[in-house]
Enzyme design. Sequence first.
Site, short mmCIF file in Angstrom:
data_model
loop_
_atom_site.label_atom_id
_atom_site.label_comp_id
_atom_site.label_asym_id
_atom_site.label_seq_id
_atom_site.Cartn_x
_atom_site.Cartn_y
_atom_site.Cartn_z
N LYS A 193 -22.05 -5.46 4.66
CA LYS A 193 -22.49 -5.04 3.32
C LYS A 193 -23.85 -5.49 3.05
O LYS A 193 -24.70 -4.86 2.75
CB LYS A 193 -21.39 -5.40 2.37
CG LYS A 193 -19.95 -4.94 2.70
CD LYS A 193 -19.81 -3.49 2.75
CE LYS A 193 -18.36 -3.45 3.01
NZ LYS A 193 -17.91 -1.73 3.27
N ASP B 73 -11.42 -12.51 -0.86
CA ASP B 73 -11.91 -11.58 0.24
C ASP B 73 -13.44 -10.77 -0.39
O ASP B 73 -13.30 -10.36 -1.53
CB ASP B 73 -11.24 -10.25 0.43
CG ASP B 73 -11.95 -9.28 1.12
OD1 ASP B 73 -13.12 -9.42 1.66
OD2 ASP B 73 -11.07 -8.06 1.38
N TRP C 167 -8.04 -2.72 -0.03
CA TRP C 167 -7.93 -3.52 0.99
C TRP C 167 -7.04 -4.95 0.41
O TRP C 167 -6.61 -5.51 1.28
CB TRP C 167 -9.51 -4.20 0.82
CG TRP C 167 -10.28 -2.95 0.99
CD1 TRP C 167 -11.37 -2.47 0.34
CD2 TRP C 167 -10.34 -2.41 2.45
NE1 TRP C 167 -12.25 -1.29 0.87
CE2 TRP C 167 -11.36 -1.10 2.13
CE3 TRP C 167 -9.83 -2.31 3.54
CZ2 TRP C 167 -11.75 -0.44 3.13
CZ3 TRP C 167 -9.82 -1.36 4.71
CH2 TRP C 167 -11.01 -0.45 4.44
#
Length: 362
Positions: A197, A173, A104
């Site tokens: 999540k 992030d 990511w």
Amino acid sequence: MKERTFNFSAGPSTLPVEALEKARDALFDFAGTGIGIMEISHRSQEFSAYILEVEANLRTLLGIADNYKVLFLQGGGSSQFFMVPMNLLLDKGKKATYLNTGVWSKKAIAEARLFGEVAVGFDGSAEGFHRVPRPDEFTVSEGSEYLYYTSNNTIYGSEYSYIPQTETMLVCDMSSDFLSRPVDVNRYGLIFAGAQKNLGPAGVTIVIIREDLLERAPLSVPTMLRYKTHADKGSMFNTPPVVNIFVAGEVLKLLKKSGGLEAVQQRNMEKAALLYEVLDSGDYYRGYAERESRSLMNVSFNLATPELESKFVAEALAAGMSGLKGHRDAGGCRASIYNAFPKEGVERLAQFMTDFAQKNPA
């Protein structure tokens, strides 16, 4: 009703049953309106009040100061890979430093290079992304507008246990460990997190941005991609993801009721310890992340052979435990045990791992 399967998927992930029940009821009647949450106008008095409550609860849980804006956006965390540099970096000669600890952050680096100069202050790719940098191991390039990092790496099961110390503005992030522990928001210029999540279903992304940064985007940035556009309209510039925000709101209420983020962190530590104890008890299972970098959210591990791993995943599924196959980039197995994942399910997996090792010698 069929017994619920323990969902170890990295995301979308397990949601609290109570929040699911609230969402079920709201599908037919939101806030006593006789209109379902999927049908209600986002401009209605009832939803306008609700989104303000969602923001207030998030501010309380994280201690977000008044000089930060909270935005509810669409496009997932991946859209923030380009929105961040478009708003904070898109100007001649501007530069940022990124720490590369997995897929990511690597994707974010590629997007940022479309808009400005990027220095990589740590690169874990040569080591297979088995760890995050030590506090003294990364560098920040002189003149950087911000230092960007990914706090938790779902694929490799690694996580920062600290906030990087730097005079440069931090951008993070937090998609896969958002709300899993207390965070000093004042240390950051911008935080973003996809909801799927720890907060709600996929489709809403939270952005927490310091107000002074809203003016940085040049006029060449399209209207919908400016943080200021959404901040000025209270995330109502266009139709927001109403249902997703509703579920997130119910999850936030439960987090407050259950003792706040300090209590959440303690529960997460206890759950993760059960699995790491099994990993550390012998050589049968090999944890992917180095011990100092271990994640509380994603426990990634390997067995001796791919065949043994396939058997492990199949037998676990038959025993009511789903989503344990590891990501293709790391292989092996992965147990994602986010906030709402019940301790009972972690205990069952730990016992299953012990039994499987006894029955299937490597």
